[in-house]
Scaffold this active site. Structure first.
Site, PDB file in Angstrom:
ATOM      1  N   THR A 140       0.659  -1.085   0.106  1.00  0.00           N
ATOM      2  CA  THR A 140       0.172  -0.137   0.083  1.00  0.00           C
ATOM      3  C   THR A 140       0.889   1.164   0.022  1.00  0.00           C
ATOM      4  O   THR A 140       1.908   1.335   0.679  1.00  0.00           O
ATOM      5  CB  THR A 140      -1.084  -0.115   1.129  1.00  0.00           C
ATOM      6  OG1 THR A 140      -1.664   1.425   1.365  1.00  0.00           O
ATOM      7  CG2 THR A 140      -0.299  -0.154   2.627  1.00  0.00           C
ATOM      8  N   ASP A 142      -0.035   3.703   1.403  1.00  0.00           N
ATOM      9  CA  ASP A 142      -0.176   4.455   2.678  1.00  0.00           C
ATOM     10  C   ASP A 142       0.835   3.924   3.806  1.00  0.00           C
ATOM     11  O   ASP A 142       0.820   4.814   4.879  1.00  0.00           O
ATOM     12  CB  ASP A 142      -1.783   3.966   3.268  1.00  0.00           C
ATOM     13  CG  ASP A 142      -2.686   4.372   2.152  1.00  0.00           C
ATOM     14  OD1 ASP A 142      -2.681   5.241   1.347  1.00  0.00           O
ATOM     15  OD2 ASP A 142      -3.839   3.835   2.077  1.00  0.00           O
TER      16      ASP A 142
HETATM   17  O1  F6P Z   1      -5.166   2.673   0.095  1.00  0.00           O
HETATM   18  C1  F6P Z   1      -4.752   3.269  -0.701  1.00  0.00           C
HETATM   19  C2  F6P Z   1      -5.503   4.646  -1.331  1.00  0.00           C
HETATM   20  O2  F6P Z   1      -5.017   5.018  -2.289  1.00  0.00           O
HETATM   21  C3  F6P Z   1      -5.664   5.536  -0.163  1.00  0.00           C
HETATM   22  O3  F6P Z   1      -4.660   6.342   0.268  1.00  0.00           O
HETATM   23  C4  F6P Z   1      -6.816   6.181  -0.846  1.00  0.00           C
HETATM   24  O4  F6P Z   1      -7.785   6.947   0.283  1.00  0.00           O
HETATM   25  C5  F6P Z   1      -7.811   5.074  -1.455  1.00  0.00           C
HETATM   26  O5  F6P Z   1      -6.805   4.000  -1.609  1.00  0.00           O
HETATM   27  C6  F6P Z   1      -8.459   5.264  -2.655  1.00  0.00           C
HETATM   28  O6  F6P Z   1      -9.177   4.386  -3.086  1.00  0.00           O
HETATM   29  P1  F6P Z   1      -9.894   4.255  -4.613  1.00  0.00           P
HETATM   30  O7  F6P Z   1      -8.696   3.881  -5.395  1.00  0.00           O
HETATM   31  O8  F6P Z   1     -10.901   3.150  -4.477  1.00  0.00           O
HETATM   32  O9  F6P Z   1     -10.168   5.502  -4.802  1.00  0.00           O
END
Ligand code: F6P
Length: 381
Positions: A140, A142
């Site tokens: 991730t 994150d």
């Molecule tokens: O977990 C990774 C992430 O990029 C987060 O930082 C973000 O909040 C989320 O995924 C966004 O998700 P999606 O790609 O479903 O919009």
């Protein structure tokens, strides 16, 4: 003739730079060292639901050639499917996890390497409890997975944030503006903290330290008094006021409020402009942080994690996730990993280092001031 051992790999959750490097490392190590065959599960766990094993694809060395530098995942990703609660036509949900054992039994697959974030690790843990031999690999941008100091994808995302800030400085300075740079990270501030420090931001807002907009204004004003009438403020998407919830945006395709963060920088811009005369602009970096080629660090981290996952399978150390701890590649029990996310410590070394250098978190609880006062009491200027 004895058939060679077969293992499977899936990339769960959203995509992330470095996923292909893991797949490549797994295929190469499995083949080179053990002579095993590797199968990929297409489209995350959704691949388990396709009839007749259609979600399974044999991965050869040729399939992974040239993928080290490619972003995304050659297997496809999906972050909408929960194998334990698959929506049915009648509006109910059904546990479809038995499909994994059924597929593995019919194709004589003996282990699964599940690459993903906290959601995928939870699924891996449950499958492992049901008797599926699973090894996890933490992915991730994150960097918020328990049990590992690092996840691959994070370094690439931080690089994107830093170079965005580099570009924004010159336009902020030319126009005497305050630029708010909203970054991802969900409920943790790792990307904001590292990206902000790498880019030299003056203010960093992270979810772990609820902010007070007046304190952002104070910092901006103090800089203006020193002749620097422009500032960069990094805003983590999960940033919040002490009494407030994080900001969620309305989903486009879903058409209703979804559990997806984004847009808090619009709110901070509005709040901040009540207290300052300088113009304020906000930029939401969004998925740019997740796309494109992985950084050299992430290519190496992801490759070694993939190689290590194969070693764990060989050792039959199932129920574990590959983990990078204190500079050493090892593993952590999935049970521990799934206890919750890993937050930035408001008292940690990096926050302290930032504060020592004059960066503010606009801490509503006064912890920025407290820190400064303590330093002064010890003779610091
Ligand atoms: O977990 C990774 C992430 O990029 C987060 O930082 C973000 O909040 C989320 O995924 C966004 O998700 P999606 O790609 O479903 O919009």
């Amino acid at each position: 003739m004895t058939r060679s051992k077969r293992i499977a790999i899936l990339t769960g959750g959203g995509d992330c730079p470095g996923l292909n490097a893991v797949i490549r490392a797994v295929v190469r190590t499995a083949q080179n060292v053990h002579g095993w065959e590797v199968y990929g599960i297409k489209q995350g766990v959704e691949g388990f639901l396709l009839p007749g094993g259609a979600g399974l694809v044999h991965l050869t060395r040729d399939d992974v050639a040239g993928t080290l530098t490619r972003g995304g995942t050659i297997l496809g990703a999906s972050n909408r499917c929960d194998l334990f609660a698959v929506p049915q036509e009648d509006g109910t949900t059904r546990d479809m996890s038995h499909r994994v054992t059924r597929l593995f039994d019919s194709r004589e697959i003996s282990a699964l390497i599940a690459v993903g974030g906290d959601g995928t690790m939870k699924m891996a843990q449950r499958l492992n409890q049901q008797g599926v031999p699973v090894v996890g690999v933490p992915k991730t941008i994150d960097n918020d997975i328990q049990g590992t100091d690092r996840t691959f994808g994070f370094d690439t995302a931080v690089g994107v944030v830093a170079s965005a800030i580099d570009r924004l400085y010159s336009t902020a300075e030319s126009h005497h503006r305050v630029m708010l740079v909203e970054v991802m990270g969900r409920d943790t501030g790792w990307i904001a903290l590292h990206g902000g420090l790498a880019g030299g931001a003056e203010v960093i807002l992270i979810p772990e330290i609820p902010y007070d907009p007046e304190l952002i204004a104070e910092k901006v004003a103090a800089r203006a008094e020193q002749g620097r009438n422009y500032s960069i403020v990094v805003v983590s998407e999960g940033a919040r006021r002490p009494d407030g919830a994080p900001v969620y945006r309305i989903g486009g395709d879903e058409g209703h409020l979804v559990d997806r963060l984004g847009g808090v920088s619009y709110r901070v811009a509005h709040e901040l402009s009540q207290f300052i005369d300088l113009e304020v602009r906000n930029i939401v970096l969004g998925h740019i942080q997740r796309g494109g080629t992985p950084s050299p660090f992430d290519r190496i981290l992801a490759s070694v994690m993939g190689q290590h996952a194969v070693t764990l399978v060989d050792d039959e150390a199932f129920g574990n996730m590959v983990a990078y701890k204190s500079g050493v590649m090892s593993h952590t029990a999935l049970e521990e990993v799934t206890q919750g996310v890993r937050y930035v410590s408001p008292d940690g070394d990096l926050v302290r280092a930032a504060r020592d250098m004059g960066v503010t978190f606009a801490a509503a609880d006064g912890s920025d001031d407290w820190h400064t006062d303590t330093r002064r009491a010890h003779g610091a200027p």
